[in-house]
Design an enzyme around this catalytic site. Sequence first.
Site, PDB file in Angstrom:
ATOM      1  N   TRP A 200       0.794  -1.224   0.000  1.00 51.22           N
ATOM      2  CA  TRP A 200       0.000   0.000   0.000  1.00 51.22           C
ATOM      3  C   TRP A 200       0.830   1.281   0.000  1.00 51.22           C
ATOM      4  O   TRP A 200       0.311   2.357  -0.261  1.00 51.22           O
ATOM      5  CB  TRP A 200      -0.916   0.021   1.237  1.00 51.22           C
ATOM      6  CG  TRP A 200      -0.226  -0.420   2.508  1.00 51.22           C
ATOM      7  CD1 TRP A 200      -0.286  -1.651   3.084  1.00 51.22           C
ATOM      8  CD2 TRP A 200       0.665   0.358   3.328  1.00 51.22           C
ATOM      9  NE1 TRP A 200       0.506  -1.695   4.211  1.00 51.22           N
ATOM     10  CE2 TRP A 200       1.094  -0.475   4.397  1.00 51.22           C
ATOM     11  CE3 TRP A 200       1.123   1.668   3.293  1.00 51.22           C
ATOM     12  CZ2 TRP A 200       1.965  -0.035   5.392  1.00 51.22           C
ATOM     13  CZ3 TRP A 200       1.991   2.112   4.277  1.00 51.22           C
ATOM     14  CH2 TRP A 200       2.402   1.257   5.311  1.00 51.22           C
ATOM     15  N   ASN A 201       2.118   1.232   0.286  1.00 53.76           N
ATOM     16  CA  ASN A 201       2.840   2.481   0.552  1.00 53.76           C
ATOM     17  C   ASN A 201       3.089   3.329  -0.686  1.00 53.76           C
ATOM     18  O   ASN A 201       3.166   4.547  -0.603  1.00 53.76           O
ATOM     19  CB  ASN A 201       4.153   2.209   1.299  1.00 53.76           C
ATOM     20  CG  ASN A 201       5.087   1.281   0.563  1.00 53.76           C
ATOM     21  OD1 ASN A 201       4.663   0.465  -0.249  1.00 53.76           O
ATOM     22  ND2 ASN A 201       6.373   1.381   0.842  1.00 53.76           N
TER      23      ASN A 201
ATOM     24  N   LYS B  31      -2.830  -8.304  -7.518  1.00 49.70           N
ATOM     25  CA  LYS B  31      -3.441  -8.419  -6.190  1.00 49.70           C
ATOM     26  C   LYS B  31      -2.854  -7.292  -5.354  1.00 49.70           C
ATOM     27  O   LYS B  31      -1.725  -7.365  -4.877  1.00 49.70           O
ATOM     28  CB  LYS B  31      -3.134  -9.754  -5.509  1.00 49.70           C
ATOM     29  CG  LYS B  31      -3.753  -9.855  -4.107  1.00 49.70           C
ATOM     30  CD  LYS B  31      -3.155 -10.971  -3.290  1.00 49.70           C
ATOM     31  CE  LYS B  31      -3.814 -11.083  -1.918  1.00 49.70           C
ATOM     32  NZ  LYS B  31      -3.719  -9.845  -1.104  1.00 49.70           N
ATOM     33  N   HIS B  32      -3.603  -6.227  -5.207  1.00 50.74           N
ATOM     34  CA  HIS B  32      -3.092  -5.076  -4.468  1.00 50.74           C
ATOM     35  C   HIS B  32      -3.491  -5.187  -2.994  1.00 50.74           C
ATOM     36  O   HIS B  32      -4.313  -6.025  -2.610  1.00 50.74           O
ATOM     37  CB  HIS B  32      -3.653  -3.783  -5.064  1.00 50.74           C
ATOM     38  CG  HIS B  32      -2.658  -2.661  -5.084  1.00 50.74           C
ATOM     39  ND1 HIS B  32      -1.691  -2.506  -4.107  1.00 50.74           N
ATOM     40  CD2 HIS B  32      -2.475  -1.629  -5.948  1.00 50.74           C
ATOM     41  CE1 HIS B  32      -0.965  -1.432  -4.380  1.00 50.74           C
ATOM     42  NE2 HIS B  32      -1.409  -0.891  -5.498  1.00 50.74           N
TER      43      HIS B  32
ATOM     44  N   GLY C  20       6.711  -6.990  -0.128  1.00 52.31           N
ATOM     45  CA  GLY C  20       6.030  -7.161   1.149  1.00 52.31           C
ATOM     46  C   GLY C  20       7.011  -7.465   2.261  1.00 52.31           C
ATOM     47  O   GLY C  20       8.182  -7.090   2.198  1.00 52.31           O
ATOM     48  N   SER C  21       6.544  -8.166   3.254  1.00 48.87           N
ATOM     49  CA  SER C  21       7.344  -8.479   4.432  1.00 48.87           C
ATOM     50  C   SER C  21       8.124  -9.770   4.230  1.00 48.87           C
ATOM     51  O   SER C  21       7.863 -10.548   3.303  1.00 48.87           O
ATOM     52  CB  SER C  21       6.437  -8.633   5.656  1.00 48.87           C
ATOM     53  OG  SER C  21       5.585  -9.772   5.485  1.00 48.87           O
TER      54      SER C  21
ATOM     55  N   GLU D 244      10.793  -8.490  -3.026  1.00 48.15           N
ATOM     56  CA  GLU D 244      11.394  -7.314  -2.375  1.00 48.15           C
ATOM     57  C   GLU D 244      10.739  -7.220  -1.005  1.00 48.15           C
ATOM     58  O   GLU D 244       9.547  -6.952  -0.893  1.00 48.15           O
ATOM     59  CB  GLU D 244      11.163  -6.047  -3.203  1.00 48.15           C
ATOM     60  CG  GLU D 244      12.010  -4.876  -2.736  1.00 48.15           C
ATOM     61  CD  GLU D 244      11.330  -4.024  -1.683  1.00 48.15           C
ATOM     62  OE1 GLU D 244      11.582  -4.282  -0.471  1.00 48.15           O
ATOM     63  OE2 GLU D 244      10.568  -3.129  -2.045  1.00 48.15           O
ATOM     64  N   LEU D 245      11.545  -7.456   0.037  1.00 48.63           N
ATOM     65  CA  LEU D 245      10.985  -7.725   1.364  1.00 48.63           C
ATOM     66  C   LEU D 245      11.391  -6.703   2.415  1.00 48.63           C
ATOM     67  O   LEU D 245      11.430  -7.002   3.605  1.00 48.63           O
ATOM     68  CB  LEU D 245      11.397  -9.133   1.809  1.00 48.63           C
ATOM     69  CG  LEU D 245      11.071 -10.238   0.792  1.00 48.63           C
ATOM     70  CD1 LEU D 245      11.549 -11.585   1.304  1.00 48.63           C
ATOM     71  CD2 LEU D 245       9.576 -10.269   0.474  1.00 48.63           C
TER      72      LEU D 245
ATOM     73  N   CYS E 217      10.524   1.414   2.027  1.00 47.10           N
ATOM     74  CA  CYS E 217      11.469   0.302   2.192  1.00 47.10           C
ATOM     75  C   CYS E 217      12.914   0.785   2.219  1.00 47.10           C
ATOM     76  O   CYS E 217      13.734   0.263   2.966  1.00 47.10           O
ATOM     77  CB  CYS E 217      11.288  -0.715   1.062  1.00 47.10           C
ATOM     78  SG  CYS E 217       9.714  -1.573   1.092  1.00 47.10           S
TER      79      CYS E 217
ATOM     80  N   GLU F  33      12.747  -4.070  10.948  1.00 50.29           N
ATOM     81  CA  GLU F  33      12.365  -2.920  10.131  1.00 50.29           C
ATOM     82  C   GLU F  33      11.295  -2.128  10.860  1.00 50.29           C
ATOM     83  O   GLU F  33      10.267  -2.683  11.277  1.00 50.29           O
ATOM     84  CB  GLU F  33      11.834  -3.364   8.762  1.00 50.29           C
ATOM     85  CG  GLU F  33      11.457  -2.185   7.879  1.00 50.29           C
ATOM     86  CD  GLU F  33      11.052  -2.597   6.476  1.00 50.29           C
ATOM     87  OE1 GLU F  33      11.347  -1.841   5.537  1.00 50.29           O
ATOM     88  OE2 GLU F  33      10.446  -3.675   6.321  1.00 50.29           O
TER      89      GLU F  33
END
Length: 458
Positions: A135-136, A159-160, A211-212, A233-234, A267, A365
Site C-alpha cells: 500500500w505504501n 493483487k493489491h 512485502g514483508s 522485495e521484502l 522500504c 524494520e
Amino acid sequence: MSNYQVIDPYTEETSATYPTATPAKIEKALTVGNAYYQATRHQGFAGICARSAQLQRLAVLFKQNENRLAEMATTNMGKLLRESHGEINGSIGVANYYAHHGAEALQPRMRQYQGVANAQISYEPTGIVLAIEPWNFPYTQVMRVFAPNFILGNPVILKHAPSVASCALLFAEMVQAAGIAPAAMQNLFLTNEQAATVIADSRVQGVALTGSVRAGRTIASEAAQALTKSTLELGGNDAFIVLADADVPAAAAAAVGSRLRNAGQVCVSAKRFIVHQAVAPAFTAAVKAAFAQQKIGDPRAEDTTLAPLASAEVRQRIQAQVDQAVAHGAEVLVAGGSDFSQPGYFFKPVLLGNIKSDNPIFDAELFGPVGQLHIVESDDAAITLANRSQYGLAGTVFGAVEHAQAIAAQIETGQIFINQQAVAQPELPFGGVKNSGYGREMSEQALFEFANQKVIAH
C-alpha cells in the site's frame, strides 16, 4: 476477509468497500490472460515495438489525470498530497523509461559459439505474472511490474493491498483508457488463499511480491511448489552512515528527509543512523531539532510536513516496537509516538539511541517515523554495524566522495547512494540481498526476470 475496505487515514472514515473475487471471476481472468499471452508470444519484436507506443500513451494519461490519481492515493493511504503528486510523476518516469528503452533492450542478439557457429537470442513472454503489491506506493509499485512485463508481452494480474483498492481500480482504468487490452492488466481483489490458488495454476509463470519477510517466505514456498519463478522485495533496515569528513548539515537534512518521507513508510528510507563520534553531537542536534519541528495534520495542507500513517494497524505496530525497544533499554532522544488528540492515524517522530544488539528492534524494520541513532568510533565499526543485519536493500554514505565510495563498496546491500538519499530510479536495478529478497525491478534487468531468453543456434 470477505471484502476489501478502504479507510481514509486522515478522517478514519470508510471511503469504499469492494467484494473479493468470485471463483468464476478468477477463472475468467486466468483464461483471458492466457489467451493474451498466446497472442503476444507470436507477435515477436514487432509486438514489442507496438506495446512501447501504448505504454507511452499510458504515461501521457497519467500526467493528464495527475490530480485525480494523487487525490486517490492520499485518500487511500494518507500520504501528503504533494508526495502523491511525486509518486504519479515517478510512475510516469517508469512508464517512459520502458517505452523509450524497452524495445532496444529486448532486440534479438547474435552470439557466436565454438568459434564459427552463430546463435540468435530472442526474448519472449512466458505467461501470466501475478503482482502482489503493498500500500505504501500504490501506483509506482504496480508500474514497476506492469511496464516491463507489458513491453515483453506478459499479462499481469494484480493483487493489491486491500487498503488501496480504489487506487488499484484507477490504475486499471488508466491502462484501458490508454488503449491497452484489458487482459494485459487485470485487477483482482483476492484473499491470500485465493492468491495461493492462482499461483498454483499452470497458466501463471511468474510471481512478483513486494512485502514483508513473512509474506516472502509464504509466497516463495507457494511459487516453488508450482515451479514458478518469483521475485521478492521484502523491505530493509537501511544504514545511513555519516563519516567524520561528512557535510553534517547536509547529512542531517538528508537523514531526516529520508526517514520521514511518506511518514517513514518506505522500504529504502534511512532507518539506522550510524554516525562517527567526531560528528555525532552536531548531527544528533540537527536531527533532534528537525524531528521535533514536524507539523502533523491534513495531508492536503501545504504546511503539513508529516502525514498520518496508513492504518490503525500500522500505528499500533510501530508503537509496540517503540515501547518494546524502550523497555529493553533504548534511550528516547526525541519523544513522540501515537497522537490521539485528533482524528487520523498520526504518529509523532521518535528518535532512539543506545540500542544494544539484544534489543528487539536492533535488526527489525521500523515502518514509520522512528529513527535509530548508533554512534561508532571508526569506519570499521560503521561497516561492521551496517552489515550486521538480516536485510540488505539499500543504504547511504555521507562523507568525502572517495572516502564514502570506499566505505560503500564494503556494505552488503543491493544499492547504496553517496551523499544523497536512497531513491529508486527506473534506470537502475532495484532489489536486495539476504532477507531483503531476490530478483530485480527497474532497469533492463526487470525485462528479463520473467522472459524466455530463447536461443536458436545454427
